[in-house]
Design a protein around this motif. Structure first.
Motif: not given
Length: 233
Positions: A142-151, A184-198, A203-206
């Motif tokens: 099930e979704p967990r933390g800022p992740h909106v789908t199973p993972s 030291d910035d978890p929000r930016a880690d998930h929203l601004d510093y992230a990269m994607w494969i495929n 990501v609900n990290a706001y």
């Protein structure tokens, strides 16, 4: 004296044999003429094309009755439209110098799956634990933390970055994978510093913290025992 069947009777029998056994018995037993047989063996769709649907069975749209009351949103027609405050770091004012890369203490890889491709995620998970000393997390249905789908996720130290990123690029099995640093910035880690494969996905990290103390930055404690050296060409 033996009489040969007439040409008309022969044609009638041949036409009758072209239809189903039940209809053939009916036609031959009733002594139907050739014309009758030919008429009854017309394609069904030709007859159906002339059939009309009674007006009483025509589709009638169902429209629910209108709601009574006032909208809870109030007077939005005259609402002043302004730009939201930027949540992206270092965009309130132009930075004087780049951030040091040493802010990154480790990395997370989040692999997303659903009911159609969970078997691919399970295989990728097995490959990872066999090959890399990582901190492997739970199998989340099930979704967990800022992740909106199973993972599922695994964390890894900076020294593995140059190996794990290309390995995941080649072995993603088409799954969506989020890779983000831990600073030291978890929000930016998930929203601004992230990269994607495929492909990427929301990501609900706001609502995550934009600053944590140094001792609160994510730490990586490997819990796998790899037995296979990653394949080389």
């Amino acid at each position: 004296m033996r009489h040969e069947p007439s040409t008309e009777a022969t044609r009638a029998r041949q036409n009758a044999e072209a239809v189903s056994p039940a209809r053939r018995h009916l036609l031959l037993g009733a002594g139907a003429t050739t014309a009758a047989i030919v008429t009854m063996t017309k394609p069904v769709h030709a007859e159906a094309a002339t059939t009309t649907v009674p007006t009483s069975t025509a589709y009638a749209a169902h429209v629910p009755p209108p709601s009574v009351g006032q909208s809870p949103w109030g007077d939005v027609l005259n609402e002043v439209i302004t730009a939201p405050v930027s949540l992206r770091p270092n965009e309130q004012t132009l930075p004087v110098s780049p951030q040091p890369f040493t802010r990154i203490s480790s990395y997370h890889a989040h692999i997303y799956f659903d009911e159609d491709n969970h078997h691919k995620a399970a295989l990728l998970r097995q490959w990872v634990l066999e090959r890399f000393p990582v901190e492997l997390g739970n199998w989340n249905l099930e979704p967990r933390g800022p992740h909106v789908t199973p993972s599922f996720y695994f964390g890894f130290t900076n020294d593995l970055l140059a190996v794990i990123i290309p390995w995941l690029q080649l072995n993603s099995l088409g799954l969506t994978i989020l890779l983000h640093p831990n600073t030291d910035d978890p929000r930016a880690d998930h929203l601004d510093y992230a990269m994607w494969i495929n492909r990427s996905q929301p990501v609900n990290a706001y609502r995550m913290a934009s600053h944590v103390e140094p001792h609160e930055v994510e730490k990586i404690l490997p819990n796998t025992h790899p037995t296979i050296v990653p394949e080389r060409g």
